[in-house]
Design an enzyme around this catalytic site. Structure first.
Site, PDB file in Angstrom:
ATOM      1  N   GLU A 271      -5.887  58.488  17.522  1.00 27.18           N
ATOM      2  CA  GLU A 271      -5.013  59.499  17.178  1.00 27.18           C
ATOM      3  C   GLU A 271      -4.606  60.398  18.713  1.00 27.18           C
ATOM      4  O   GLU A 271      -3.920  61.645  18.570  1.00 27.18           O
ATOM      5  CB  GLU A 271      -5.809  60.689  16.751  1.00 27.18           C
ATOM      6  CG  GLU A 271      -6.075  60.324  15.282  1.00 27.18           C
ATOM      7  CD  GLU A 271      -4.500  59.818  13.922  1.00 27.18           C
ATOM      8  OE1 GLU A 271      -3.396  60.388  14.640  1.00 27.18           O
ATOM      9  OE2 GLU A 271      -4.653  58.829  13.598  1.00 27.18           O
ATOM     10  N   TRP A 274      -1.667  58.937  20.383  1.00 23.21           N
ATOM     11  CA  TRP A 274      -0.491  59.410  19.139  1.00 23.21           C
ATOM     12  C   TRP A 274      -0.025  60.331  19.984  1.00 23.21           C
ATOM     13  O   TRP A 274       0.964  60.740  20.244  1.00 23.21           O
ATOM     14  CB  TRP A 274      -0.903  59.657  18.020  1.00 23.21           C
ATOM     15  CG  TRP A 274       0.015  59.742  16.862  1.00 23.21           C
ATOM     16  CD1 TRP A 274       0.341  61.252  16.469  1.00 23.21           C
ATOM     17  CD2 TRP A 274       1.389  59.339  16.696  1.00 23.21           C
ATOM     18  NE1 TRP A 274       1.334  61.253  15.741  1.00 23.21           N
ATOM     19  CE2 TRP A 274       2.232  59.849  16.251  1.00 23.21           C
ATOM     20  CE3 TRP A 274       1.289  57.922  16.081  1.00 23.21           C
ATOM     21  CZ2 TRP A 274       3.311  58.872  15.203  1.00 23.21           C
ATOM     22  CZ3 TRP A 274       2.632  57.010  15.895  1.00 23.21           C
ATOM     23  CH2 TRP A 274       4.279  58.212  15.259  1.00 23.21           C
ATOM     24  N   TRP A 302      23.966  66.529   5.501  1.00 22.72           N
ATOM     25  CA  TRP A 302      22.951  68.262   5.226  1.00 22.72           C
ATOM     26  C   TRP A 302      24.192  68.540   4.149  1.00 22.72           C
ATOM     27  O   TRP A 302      24.695  68.534   4.923  1.00 22.72           O
ATOM     28  CB  TRP A 302      22.225  68.371   6.053  1.00 22.72           C
ATOM     29  CG  TRP A 302      21.180  67.928   7.147  1.00 22.72           C
ATOM     30  CD1 TRP A 302      21.752  67.627   8.534  1.00 22.72           C
ATOM     31  CD2 TRP A 302      20.382  67.433   6.867  1.00 22.72           C
ATOM     32  NE1 TRP A 302      20.404  67.191   9.309  1.00 22.72           N
ATOM     33  CE2 TRP A 302      19.369  66.181   8.069  1.00 22.72           C
ATOM     34  CE3 TRP A 302      18.846  67.557   5.976  1.00 22.72           C
ATOM     35  CZ2 TRP A 302      18.610  66.038   8.073  1.00 22.72           C
ATOM     36  CZ3 TRP A 302      17.645  67.324   5.798  1.00 22.72           C
ATOM     37  CH2 TRP A 302      17.638  66.562   6.946  1.00 22.72           C
ATOM     38  N   ASN A 338      -3.493  67.398   9.049  1.00 21.86           N
ATOM     39  CA  ASN A 338      -2.625  66.891   8.932  1.00 21.86           C
ATOM     40  C   ASN A 338      -1.768  66.314   8.698  1.00 21.86           C
ATOM     41  O   ASN A 338      -1.095  65.588   8.009  1.00 21.86           O
ATOM     42  CB  ASN A 338      -2.944  65.817  10.221  1.00 21.86           C
ATOM     43  CG  ASN A 338      -1.914  65.132  11.002  1.00 21.86           C
ATOM     44  OD1 ASN A 338      -0.824  65.450  10.902  1.00 21.86           O
ATOM     45  ND2 ASN A 338      -1.787  64.033  10.815  1.00 21.86           N
ATOM     46  N   TRP A 356      15.536  68.720   9.566  1.00 21.90           N
ATOM     47  CA  TRP A 356      14.302  68.980  10.026  1.00 21.90           C
ATOM     48  C   TRP A 356      13.944  70.000  11.069  1.00 21.90           C
ATOM     49  O   TRP A 356      13.057  70.879  10.968  1.00 21.90           O
ATOM     50  CB  TRP A 356      13.984  67.575  10.508  1.00 21.90           C
ATOM     51  CG  TRP A 356      14.224  67.094  11.249  1.00 21.90           C
ATOM     52  CD1 TRP A 356      15.728  65.892  11.474  1.00 21.90           C
ATOM     53  CD2 TRP A 356      14.405  67.747  13.261  1.00 21.90           C
ATOM     54  NE1 TRP A 356      16.208  66.142  12.548  1.00 21.90           N
ATOM     55  CE2 TRP A 356      15.552  66.877  13.280  1.00 21.90           C
ATOM     56  CE3 TRP A 356      13.735  67.941  13.989  1.00 21.90           C
ATOM     57  CZ2 TRP A 356      15.309  66.877  15.132  1.00 21.90           C
ATOM     58  CZ3 TRP A 356      13.411  68.919  15.114  1.00 21.90           C
ATOM     59  CH2 TRP A 356      14.702  67.346  15.508  1.00 21.90           C
ATOM     60  N   TRP A 379       8.045  66.165  13.773  1.00 19.25           N
ATOM     61  CA  TRP A 379       9.327  66.336  12.417  1.00 19.25           C
ATOM     62  C   TRP A 379       9.734  64.875  12.095  1.00 19.25           C
ATOM     63  O   TRP A 379      10.600  64.609  11.469  1.00 19.25           O
ATOM     64  CB  TRP A 379       9.187  67.917  12.930  1.00 19.25           C
ATOM     65  CG  TRP A 379       8.804  68.703  12.291  1.00 19.25           C
ATOM     66  CD1 TRP A 379       8.050  69.449  12.667  1.00 19.25           C
ATOM     67  CD2 TRP A 379       8.882  69.065  10.629  1.00 19.25           C
ATOM     68  NE1 TRP A 379       7.674  70.214  11.975  1.00 19.25           N
ATOM     69  CE2 TRP A 379       8.321  69.449  10.582  1.00 19.25           C
ATOM     70  CE3 TRP A 379       9.709  68.597   9.781  1.00 19.25           C
ATOM     71  CZ2 TRP A 379       8.633  71.375   9.267  1.00 19.25           C
ATOM     72  CZ3 TRP A 379      10.380  69.696   8.411  1.00 19.25           C
ATOM     73  CH2 TRP A 379       8.887  70.664   8.841  1.00 19.25           C
TER      74      TRP A 379
END
Length: 451
Positions: A271, A274, A302, A338, A356, A379
């Site tokens: 992690e 990441w 959208w 998370n 987003w 995101w």
């Protein structure tokens, strides 16, 4: 006549494992710590409300710790290129040291300052402190940035191991005649009229000492449950180190080496990888918060924004239990588990069909750990427009997620108890129908990519 060294603190609000501070100590001249609140340089993104609250506490802690060791922290506000040059002049400084930043606008400021100061005869040096691996050292065989995490992380692990953390200095030689400083209270980083930070104060203690305690607590008490329970929002198995890393109260090198020493931190350290992946992506794509990384997603259709739906999501009044619980946890604590972040983001994008970028902006304002890389990167990952994305299959069903990761309803009961009553609120959108609408919209992107 001494020529003081300025240590320009940024997102590295700590004394331990701070290479810039160590360089200043090794230079042997008096030291002036400097923090610049820069909300004016081109492209610099002003901090959100929750981040400003955390910064206030972290700066107060850093100033106290510097003073205990003989140093001082100078606070100044304005565009960094001007403010730092003024501080150099005021202090008659002979050197300026800082730890590197990786956002595009920040790198532009730093490069310009480095050139101007060196031309003026000032020693300038920057150091690696916020990442385990510098972004330009991890590329594919073709010399391009990685777009998928697994090969990226394998490439990182093939490099020499991250350096050992530097020890915390016991003494810091402060300047005899410190330069003028702003008062922290005058920056008005804390909310008032209304004071909405009560939940943040109950949840968090900013500062390096608290960060070090939390790292030890996690590794000693919670790491054993991490791999099994990290996806359960009520389990308390996560590290809670994200704001500590965001503000640099603890360094990734400290986390890495102390984690490795346990012999059982593999999943947790991935992690950390990441986080590295997000920052490397930002380094190569500085407009990550505003532009789709995969440009074919510019064709995503959208629909016209429904402000009432966006507001219902922000306030946790969607009628979807796990989403509402997560959004209320965020509003009260400045934090969200998370797994729930992924679910709430997916619901906004793929069930409400809201861009987003609007969700990213809300998280930027309300998360204590929002940073320029991880917030937009994650995101975009959920949206399918970013790195390591599989958009056509990753539509989280929040009800199924709740059954799997909060089966006893402990998390929902804490934050949205009305959903467990005999008369729960109705959802503002049908999950099945909205999922089909999202898949149809993604098909537009797929066709556009084919040309």
């Amino acid at each position: 006549m001494p020529s003081p060294s300025i240590v320009w603190f940024r997102d590295d609000l700590r004394l331990a494992d701070n290479p810039a501070l160590r360089a200043a100590i090794d230079r042997g001249e008096p030291i002036i710590g400097l923090y610049v609140l820069d909300e004016e340089s081109p492209g610099i993104r002003p901090l959100g409300g929750a981040a400003r609250w955390w910064l206030n506490g972290s700066l107060a802690s850093l100033a106290e710790r510097l003073a205990e060791r003989g140093g001082a922290l100078v606070l100044r506000r304005g565009p960094a290129d001007r403010v730092v040059r003024e501080a150099v002049t005021d202090a008659a400084a002979g050197a300026v040291f800082w730890n590197r930043r990786y956002g595009g606008p920040e790198r532009a400021v730093d490069a310009g300052l480095k050139a101007v100061l060196r031309d003026a005869g000032v020693e300038v040096a920057s150091f690696a402190a916020s990442l385990l691996f510098e972004p330009w050292t991890v590329t594919t065989g073709a010399g391009t940035p990685y777009a998928v995490f697994s090969p990226f992380w394998r490439a990182c692990q093939s490099l020499p191991a991250p350096r050992a953390p530097l020890p915390e200095p016991r003494e810091i030689a402060g300047a005899r005649h410190p330069i003028d400083s702003d008062r922290l209270d005058d920056w008005e980083l804390l909310p008032h009229e209304p004071d909405w930070a009560g939940g943040l104060r109950e949840t968090w203690e900013p500062g390096e000492p608290a960060a070090r305690r939390r790292l030890r607590e996690f590794l000693n008490n919670d790491l054993g449950h991490y791999a099994r329970a990290r996806d359960e929002p009520a389990a308390g198995a996560t590290s809670l180190l994200s704001p500590r890393l965001r503000w640099g109260e603890v360094s990734p090198h400290q986390v890495w080496h102390e984690g490795v020493a346990t012999g059982r931190a593999g999943k947790f350290l991935s992690e950390l990888g990441w986080r590295e992946f997000a920052w490397h992506t930002l380094f190569h794509s500085p407009d990550l918060a505003t532009q789709n990384l995969r440009r074919e997603f510019d064709a995503f259709p959208w629909p016209r924004l429904r402000p009432s739906a966006l507001e219902a999501w922000r306030r946790g009044h969607t009628g979807i239990a796990l989403v509402d619980a997560g959004m209320r946890e965020l509003w009260v604590t400045g934090y969200m588990h998370n797994r729930v972040r992924m679910v709430t983001a997916s619901f906004l994008i793929k069930n409400l069909l809201i861009d987003w970028r609007l969700g990213e902006q809300w998280f930027w304002d309300t998360l204590v750990d929002a940073d320029a890389a991880n917030n937009p990167f994650n995101w975009q990952w959920v949206a399918g427009s970013g790195a390591d994305a599989a958009p056509y299959f990753r539509i989280f069903n929040p009800d199924l997620q709740a059954k799997k990761f909060d089966p006893d309803g402990h998390y929902v009961r804490q934050w949205a108890p009305e959903h467990l009553s005999d008369d729960p609120p109705p959802p503002i959108v049908d999950l099945r129908e909205s999922r089909q609408a999202a898949l149809a919209a993604y098909d537009v992107v797929k066709r556009a990519a084919r040309g």
